[in-house]
Motif scaffolding. Structure first.
Motif, PDB file in Angstrom:
ATOM      1  N   LEU A 172      -1.017 -10.664   4.675  1.00  0.00           N
ATOM      2  CA  LEU A 172      -1.626  -9.581   5.452  1.00  0.00           C
ATOM      3  C   LEU A 172      -0.907  -9.445   6.783  1.00  0.00           C
ATOM      4  O   LEU A 172      -0.944 -10.346   7.621  1.00  0.00           O
ATOM      5  CB  LEU A 172      -3.108  -9.864   5.691  1.00  0.00           C
ATOM      6  CG  LEU A 172      -3.884  -8.773   6.441  1.00  0.00           C
ATOM      7  CD1 LEU A 172      -3.906  -7.476   5.650  1.00  0.00           C
ATOM      8  CD2 LEU A 172      -5.309  -9.248   6.742  1.00  0.00           C
TER       9      LEU A 172
ATOM     10  N   THR B 276      -8.262 -10.004  -1.781  1.00  0.00           N
ATOM     11  CA  THR B 276      -8.854  -9.071  -0.820  1.00  0.00           C
ATOM     12  C   THR B 276      -8.254  -9.316   0.557  1.00  0.00           C
ATOM     13  O   THR B 276      -7.673 -10.376   0.819  1.00  0.00           O
ATOM     14  CB  THR B 276     -10.380  -9.258  -0.733  1.00  0.00           C
ATOM     15  OG1 THR B 276     -10.649 -10.577  -0.218  1.00  0.00           O
ATOM     16  CG2 THR B 276     -11.036  -9.096  -2.101  1.00  0.00           C
ATOM     17  N   TYR B 277      -8.410  -8.337   1.441  1.00  0.00           N
ATOM     18  CA  TYR B 277      -7.954  -8.532   2.817  1.00  0.00           C
ATOM     19  C   TYR B 277      -8.625  -9.753   3.444  1.00  0.00           C
ATOM     20  O   TYR B 277      -7.995 -10.511   4.189  1.00  0.00           O
ATOM     21  CB  TYR B 277      -8.258  -7.277   3.645  1.00  0.00           C
ATOM     22  CG  TYR B 277      -7.180  -6.213   3.611  1.00  0.00           C
ATOM     23  CD1 TYR B 277      -6.349  -6.057   2.503  1.00  0.00           C
ATOM     24  CD2 TYR B 277      -7.007  -5.349   4.686  1.00  0.00           C
ATOM     25  CE1 TYR B 277      -5.378  -5.068   2.477  1.00  0.00           C
ATOM     26  CE2 TYR B 277      -6.036  -4.357   4.672  1.00  0.00           C
ATOM     27  CZ  TYR B 277      -5.221  -4.223   3.565  1.00  0.00           C
ATOM     28  OH  TYR B 277      -4.258  -3.251   3.548  1.00  0.00           O
TER      29      TYR B 277
ATOM     30  N   GLU C  12       0.827  -1.203   0.000  1.00  0.00           N
ATOM     31  CA  GLU C  12       0.000   0.000   0.000  1.00  0.00           C
ATOM     32  C   GLU C  12       0.862   1.253   0.000  1.00  0.00           C
ATOM     33  O   GLU C  12       0.586   2.220  -0.725  1.00  0.00           O
ATOM     34  CB  GLU C  12      -0.924  -0.002   1.223  1.00  0.00           C
ATOM     35  CG  GLU C  12      -1.993  -1.073   1.205  1.00  0.00           C
ATOM     36  CD  GLU C  12      -1.493  -2.446   1.633  1.00  0.00           C
ATOM     37  OE1 GLU C  12      -2.297  -3.390   1.651  1.00  0.00           O
ATOM     38  OE2 GLU C  12      -0.281  -2.592   1.947  1.00  0.00           O
TER      39      GLU C  12
ATOM     40  N   GLU D 203      -6.711  -0.568   3.673  1.00  0.00           N
ATOM     41  CA  GLU D 203      -7.577  -1.438   2.880  1.00  0.00           C
ATOM     42  C   GLU D 203      -8.180  -0.680   1.697  1.00  0.00           C
ATOM     43  O   GLU D 203      -8.356  -1.247   0.610  1.00  0.00           O
ATOM     44  CB  GLU D 203      -8.683  -2.039   3.752  1.00  0.00           C
ATOM     45  CG  GLU D 203      -9.472  -3.123   3.027  1.00  0.00           C
ATOM     46  CD  GLU D 203     -10.329  -3.949   3.959  1.00  0.00           C
ATOM     47  OE1 GLU D 203     -10.889  -4.965   3.510  1.00  0.00           O
ATOM     48  OE2 GLU D 203     -10.451  -3.595   5.156  1.00  0.00           O
TER      49      GLU D 203
END
Length: 723
Positions: free
Chosen positions: A461, A518-519, A111, A497
């Motif tokens: 994650l 996806t998370y 990110e 996110e």
């Protein structure tokens, strides 16, 4: 009260070992092992086990600092951010956008790397952005892309290593650089496979090998070509595979045949019988792998060197087949993801090329800007650092410490000092941060949520487990606030996110496609291997096997279903089993020939220096040097040399030695050992000051990857009289 643990991942190397973080009632946190993560299976090295010590306010930054009267003094966030935005805007107004530089790090989450690249190109409008991962895997990335059409550190999970027949490990010492991975090589041998280690030193890893080849530093290219010559001469090529799955063999074979064994022995110092033994060990099993690391890659010919090892795999049918292939053991924690999503000078998110019009249109559409507004490719990392204070007048730096880690480090330090303005965002007051005009304290691994991509291409994650100290904000907050001050009010959210959701859209359809990740999936499945497009399973052009989707370990079912009812892609643990990621699906041989290092020994500098890591420190040491247990185990730099060289110099163990190159001088105690070649000395690169190894190293660049030649330079060694 029952303690609540948060499952997360280590902040250090690219294994991204699983760990649990538990806040303690008396303050602080406890780090414990996670047995459910398949890479480390409960093991942690000393760095991971002590990682929480850097969370302490006693060793890390907790307030912004600004330079007043030559000193860094505390400031509040608005003042610090206003000062950065004001100086960046003024510099751009006076000198143009390319007078602004941005330098990132391979430890930033996906990110943050994505947002940093977007910030440079959309807010600042500069082409001058690169990151320290250029110093790590760039040669392997360039060679892998040439050969396979796609770069992912490992095209298979680490769990495949113990199941193959032979591994050639080139220029890697995982016993010290990523200790939990050593079990995969131990299990390989327990299962009847063999391990060949190529390294100028008999490292802890080489001690475990069935065969150790100790070439002269900078000659790995000749070694690989010599092995391929023997493969051809002994009739060990896989002609059917070459015919059906590759192109370019005739040219590659011709260059290899010019490297006959005796010639290669003269270049490398590796005896011909050992070359022949290595070929037998590699070719006789049904499956085999070549894994490279910084040894062959950090050279001015690193791309060609890795290409030669890939050629060896292709000629023997050892790529794109089960339990076989070429892979790169990525070093930094997010070294893989860090180069995929836009902080590299020539790339856009999803591993798209910045000079590709279609890529520019796609990413510009996601960002809501016109494609023509995006700047073109900029300077590579060392070239960017070398331009500081002249073409580049102001620099924003996040998560890197080039004062210690860059080649020709004294020169880089001078360039940093010559800037009109330097802003640094970091966890600790690194040697580079000490030179800054503004320093921002930012959150670290256990204090923030975000994703990383391991050396396997497994997206993971990291979860927030504890609150940061008061006054500490995330890098995403920094970019959000600076963007607003520079006139871009939208597009830089602080919620990771939300940033990841945009990254998914920007990467969709690219080589590194995260759009199906996806998370929630990452939490449920213990990570997902890219490419993972948001489309029906089994349709990815590089997904492997017989077309049947293969679920990542721990996912349970292969085909899971989105709420919309569409089948979700399971991710791609194993690449290239059906076809390579080239337009015709074939791998490319690349014809390469041996050439000398950029700086060969001579009468004035008769020895070769090579550099590397030790088990208890990490990279520039900015964080690990703040951990007492690690400093006790590895308190400072040293010069490793052979007893014959020590006798010639009149040096005893522990004597201070000066190592001198054309770029400078470093002093450290002698460590005499017969595990190194007599013509070579070794220094670890974790320390600043007079023992800084990178004062000596050569910034000669690979013409393709722009990787500096860290691994070989000409030096002389002198005994320093004790005062």
């Amino acid at each position: 009260m029952e303690k609540t643990s948060t499952p997360t991942h280590c902040p250090y190397c690219a294994l991204q070992c699983g760990m649990n973080i538990t806040p303690l009632p008396q303050g602080g946190v406890e780090v414990t092992e996670r047995a459910d993560f398949p890479v480390n299976r409960g093991a942690l090295c000393g760095k991971g086990r002590t990682a929480a010590e850097v969370l302490s306010p006693a060793v890390r930054l907790t307030t912004p600092l600004v330079r007043e009267g030559g000193r860094l003094v505390p400031a509040d966030w608005p003042e610090a951010l206003d000062r950065i935005a004001g100086r960046l805007a003024a510099t751009r107004e006076r000198y143009g956008p390319d007078a602004l530089g941005v330098f990132g790090g391979g430890g930033l989450t996906n990110e943050k790397a994505y947002a940093l690249g977007k910030f440079a190109r959309v807010v600042l409008g500069t082409s001058q952005i690169d990151y320290n991962g250029r110093f790590c895997m760039s040669s392997a990335a360039a060679a892998g892309t040439k050969a396979f059409g796609l770069d992912r550190g490992l095209p298979f999970p680490l769990e495949d290593v113990p199941r193959t027949g032979c591994v050639i490990l080139v220029g890697s010492n995982p016993a010290e650089t990523m200790p939990p991975s050593l079990r995969f090589f131990t299990e390989l041998r327990e299962n009847g496979g063999t391990l060949i280690v190529v390294d100028p030193r008999r490292t802890r890893t080489a001690e475990q090998a069935d065969l150790h080849l100790a070439p002269r530093p900078g000659t790995d290219l000749a070694l690989a070509l010599g092995l391929l010559h023997l493969v051809v001469a002994e009739g060990r090529t896989d002609e059917e595979y070459i015919r059906e799955r590759t192109t370019g063999w005739e040219e590659a074979r011709a260059t290899a045949m010019a490297h006959w064994p005796e010639y290669v022995e003269r270049i490398t110092g590796v005896p011909v019988p050992l070359l022949r033994k290595a070929v037998r060990m590699f070719c006789e099993p049904e499956a085999a792998m070549v894994l490279t690391a910084r040894g062959p890659e950090q050279q001015s010919k690193g791309t060609d060197t890795v290409g030669a090892w890939i050629n060896l795999c292709l000629a023997t049918g050892r790529a794109g087949r089960p339990l076989s292939g070429y892979g790169c053991l990525t070093g930094q924690g997010n070294g893989q993801g860090g180069r995929e999503h836009g902080q590299k000078a020539d790339q856009l998110p999803g591993y798209r090329k910045l000079d590709d019009p279609a890529a520019r249109r796609h990413v510009a559409g996601v960002w809501g800007v016109h494609p023509d507004s995006l700047p073109g490719p900029g300077r590579s990392a060392y070239e960017l650092l070398d331009a500081l204070g002249t073409d580049v007048r102001a620099l924003l730096l996040m998560g890197s410490n080039p004062v210690v880690s860059a080649p020709r480090a004294a020169h880089v330090e001078e360039r940093l000092r010559s800037l009109d303005f330097l802003a640094v965002a970091d966890v600790v007051l690194s040697e580079t941060a000490e030179l800054a005009d503004v320093v921002l304290p930012v959150t670290q691994w256990a204090e923030e949520t975000g994703t990383t991509t391991s050396l396997e291409g497994r997206v993971l994650l990291r979860r927030r487990a504890v609150d940061p100290p008061p006054g500490v904000h995330s890098d995403l907050y920094v970019l959000h606030e600076l963007a607003g001050r520079l006139g871009v009010e939208k597009g830089f959210p602080t919620d990771p996110e939300e940033v990841f959701a945009e990254l998914r859209r920007a990467s969709a359809g690219g080589p590194a496609d995260y759009s199906g990740i996806t998370y929630r999936r990452l939490a449920e499945e213990n990570g997902v291997f890219w490419p993972c497009p948001e489309e029906p399973a089994g349709t990815s052009g590089v997904a492997g096997g017989d077309g049947t989707p293969v679920a990542p370990p721990g996912t349970g079912a292969v085909d899971a279903t989105h709420a919309s009812g569409s089948v979700r892609h399971p991710g791609t643990p194993r690449l290239f089993l059906d076809r390579f990621a080239t337009p015709d699906g074939r791998a490319r041989f690349v014809a390469v020939a041996h050439r000398a290092t950029a700086e060969e020994p001579d009468a004035e500098y008769p020895l070769l220096l090579t550099t590397g890591r030790v088990v208890s420190q990490y990279q520039s040491g900015a964080q690990t040097r703040r951990v007492a247990e690690l400093n006790t185990a590895a308190p400072g730099p040293f010069v490793e040399l052979h007893p014959r060289l020590a006798t010639r110099l009149g040096a005893a163990d522990g004597d201070p030695l000066a190592v001198v190159s054309r770029r400078g001088r470093a002093v450290a105690p002698a460590r005499i050992t017969d595990t190194i070649r007599p013509d070579t000395v070794f220094m670890p690169f974790h320390w600043p000051g007079e023992g800084r190894a990178n004062t000596l190293t050569n910034p000669a660049l690979d013409p393709t990857s722009r990787m500096p030649e860290f691994k070989s330079c000409a030096v002389r060694v002198e005994v320093v009289p004790r005062s």
